[in-house]
Design an enzyme around this catalytic site. Structure first.
Site, PDB file in Angstrom:
ATOM      1  N   SER A  55     -63.972  -5.269  28.220  1.00 23.51           N
ATOM      2  CA  SER A  55     -62.058  -5.630  28.878  1.00 23.51           C
ATOM      3  C   SER A  55     -61.549  -4.166  27.556  1.00 23.51           C
ATOM      4  O   SER A  55     -60.625  -3.597  29.341  1.00 23.51           O
ATOM      5  CB  SER A  55     -61.713  -6.046  27.430  1.00 23.51           C
ATOM      6  OG  SER A  55     -62.014  -7.571  27.638  1.00 23.51           O
TER       7      SER A  55
ATOM      8  N   HIS B 183     -55.654 -10.780  23.781  1.00 24.23           N
ATOM      9  CA  HIS B 183     -55.986  -9.970  24.279  1.00 24.23           C
ATOM     10  C   HIS B 183     -55.116  -9.292  25.398  1.00 24.23           C
ATOM     11  O   HIS B 183     -55.666  -8.080  25.241  1.00 24.23           O
ATOM     12  CB  HIS B 183     -56.926 -10.592  24.913  1.00 24.23           C
ATOM     13  CG  HIS B 183     -58.015  -9.917  25.822  1.00 24.23           C
ATOM     14  ND1 HIS B 183     -57.799  -9.744  27.197  1.00 24.23           N
ATOM     15  CD2 HIS B 183     -59.619  -9.369  25.746  1.00 24.23           C
ATOM     16  CE1 HIS B 183     -59.106  -9.028  27.632  1.00 24.23           C
ATOM     17  NE2 HIS B 183     -59.423  -9.013  26.450  1.00 24.23           N
TER      18      HIS B 183
ATOM     19  N   ASP C 266     -53.227 -10.344  32.777  1.00 28.68           N
ATOM     20  CA  ASP C 266     -54.243 -10.760  31.479  1.00 28.68           C
ATOM     21  C   ASP C 266     -53.127 -11.578  30.891  1.00 28.68           C
ATOM     22  O   ASP C 266     -52.776 -12.729  31.759  1.00 28.68           O
ATOM     23  CB  ASP C 266     -54.708  -9.703  30.540  1.00 28.68           C
ATOM     24  CG  ASP C 266     -55.372  -9.842  29.970  1.00 28.68           C
ATOM     25  OD1 ASP C 266     -55.557 -10.477  28.834  1.00 28.68           O
ATOM     26  OD2 ASP C 266     -56.664  -8.928  30.282  1.00 28.68           O
TER      27      ASP C 266
END
Length: 522
Positions: free
Chosen positions: A467, A293, A243
């Protein structure tokens, strides 16, 4: 998992209608040389505009469900190369069956010949050859057999099409412009979507406090995760998350990761991402997450259970390895795609890793073969790989289904749904036939999503979409594998399927449905 979408063969770049063709030359009405296939298709010299390329991509995608450069004409591919800084990936050899041997002598001979051919063609008419040669070759991978190069001359591309040992030639820096459909104002917003540390105050009804003072998100109880902790907490299993990294400011994902009831485990942070617009840049950035994120995805999977008063992760005793592979959620430009490829290659060769989770994707429009091959390589090393089915604004949601790489046969695709008896995808979640599992992650009334540890110390926030659903399933798999450490990847996957709400059926949009985690660990 689902059927694969990659075709083999020598010329992976050429439409299925012209695979295996021989090339000759002919002149158009103005005397310009065009490349012509044996079936009469002309490789036009005219360069298509970006809008023309995208329109043709749409036609192919709508007909086949997913666009691959192997479905494009030579004119489309060359035009895309021209419109994307001339950065090209050349995949060589007909198959990757020998991938684990890091390349045979024959592979090296083919690579050397291709590089020499590119060099000779590209250096024509250039006086300072050494200076230009140093900038020509960007990178390579001897295991999954590709080289990244700059190609400016059409002749170079034509010569490559005639080579017998090339699997594909693809533009490496081409970004499909979604804004042409009035979906977004700028392409940059696509790649930055999902970023931003947004500290929030959690609503009391969205979590339950458990010993020693940790918050359990509301959706964990729908999947019976807290009940499953009586049998397994993920100890002994290593989850890898590809990520945007882990934020240095979040100590619970750093120095306090091994804390409270989360004991005897480790967290490792790496980066494969070069934070530069320039394809020739090579300096890898730090593993620090500037987006936010990646921190939240790592936290969903494995945040500690302690007395600090913050949301706990699904597998709170699992080991964690974080790879920063991009600065944003979408894999579009060259450095991000290379970062993802490198991360999967490194994780494939890491014997500690059993599970890989990636909540990033390409928005589904343009899969890249080098990423596909890297994921296949990791799969060949017995990794259980989870990927997000897609999260975006609602209009894109309706415009496109499951995104790459969740479309791959080697990947377990996960999406998010709303709470309630009926299966209804979350507002921004994608669904489709490739989906394997769902995770409840949006409240019906308030539309609140999942409480998650924030990317800054002493913060928490709500995170949703496919996600968080993907990171949740990676944690669930760790619970099952920890309970059954001698099991194979397939046994773990079979258990997850048998514990899901729709099994033995598989829904066309939601796969096997929600996993009952308590059932999965019993």
């Amino acid at each position: 998992m689902k059927s694969g979408s990659v075709r083999g063969g020598k010329f992976g770049i050429i439409s299925v209608l012209i695979i295996g063709m021989l090339f000759s030359c002919a002149k158009d009405e103005e005397g310009t040389v065009n490349t012509v296939s044996s079936n009469g298709e002309v490789f036009e010299r005219d360069t298509l505009s970006v809008s023309e390329i995208n329109s043709r991509i749409d036609v192919i995608r709508q007909a086949k469900g997913e666009f691959n450069w192997s479905d494009a004409t030579n004119q489309m591919i060359w035009s895309a190369i021209v419109h994307s800084e001339n950065v090209v990936t050349i995949g060589y050899q007909g198959d990757l069956s020998g991938a684990t041997n890091k390349g045979t002598s024959e592979d090296q001979e083919i690579k050397t010949r291709l590089k020499k051919m590119v060099l000779t063609s590209e250096m024509k008419g250039i006086a300072s050859k050494k200076a230009e040669e140093d900038k020509l070759f960007l990178g390579e991978n001897d295991t999954i057999k590709f080289i990244d190069v700059f190609i400016h001359n059409r002749e170079t591309f034509v010569n490559l099409l005639k080579e017998n040992n090339i699997r594909y030639i693809e533009p490496s820096n081409y970004a499909y412009e979604i804004e042409q459909k009035n979906i977004m104002k700028s392409a940059s917003s696509i790649y930055e979507s999902g970023c931003g540390a947004a500290a929030e105050t959690l609503t009391a009804g969205d979590y339950t406090v458990v010993a020693p003072n940790a918050k359990v998100p509301w959706n964990f109880y729908i999947h019976n995760i807290p009940q499953a902790w009586e049998y397994s907490t993920g100890a002994g299993v290593t989850i890898a998350v590809v990520d945007t990294g882990i934020a240095d400011q979040q100590s619970l994902m750093g120095s306090d990761f091994n804390n409270g009831l989360s004991q005897g485990r480790t967290v490792e942070k790496y980066s494969t991402y070069v934070d530069s617009f320039w394809p020739w840049a090579t300096t890898v950035t730090s593993p620090n997450d500037a987006c936010g994120h990646g921190t939240t995805m790592n936290a969903v999977a494995a945040a500690p259970r302690n007395n600090k008063g913050f949301p706990v992760g699904v597998a709170y005793n699992a080991n964690l390895i974080s790879y920063k592979a991009s600065s944003g959620v979408y894999i579009g430009f060259y450095q991000a795609s290379r970062g993802v490829e490198k991360a999967f290659m490194k994780l494939a060769d890491n014997n500690k890793v059993k599970i890989i989770s990636m909540s990033m994707g390409t928005e589904g429009i343009i899969p890249q073969t080098k990423i596909r091959d890297a994921i296949k390589y990791a799969y060949s090393k017995n990794k259980l790989i989870f990927s997000a089915a897609g999260t975006s604004v609602q209009v894109i949601n309706n415009f496109y289904g499951v995104i790459f790489p969740a479309t791959m046969d080697e990947v377990v695709a996960v999406t998010g749904i709303q709470e309630g008896a009926e299966f209804k995808r979350c507002d921004n979640c994608h669904s489709g036939k490739e989906v394997d599992f769902t995770v409840v992650m949006q409240r019906t009334g308030t539309k609140k999503t999942v409480p998650v540890l924030g990317s800054v110390n002493n913060t928490e926030e709500y995170v949703g979409g496919s996600s968080v659903a993907t990171a949740t399933m990676a944690g669930v798999a760790a619970l099952v594998w920890s309970k059954n450490p001698t099991w194979t990847r397939q046994q773990v996957l079979d258990k997850l399927q048998r514990s899901a709400s729709l099994y033995p059926s598989k829904d066309a949009q939601f796969g096997y449905g929600n996993v009952d985690v308590l059932k999965a660990v019993q």
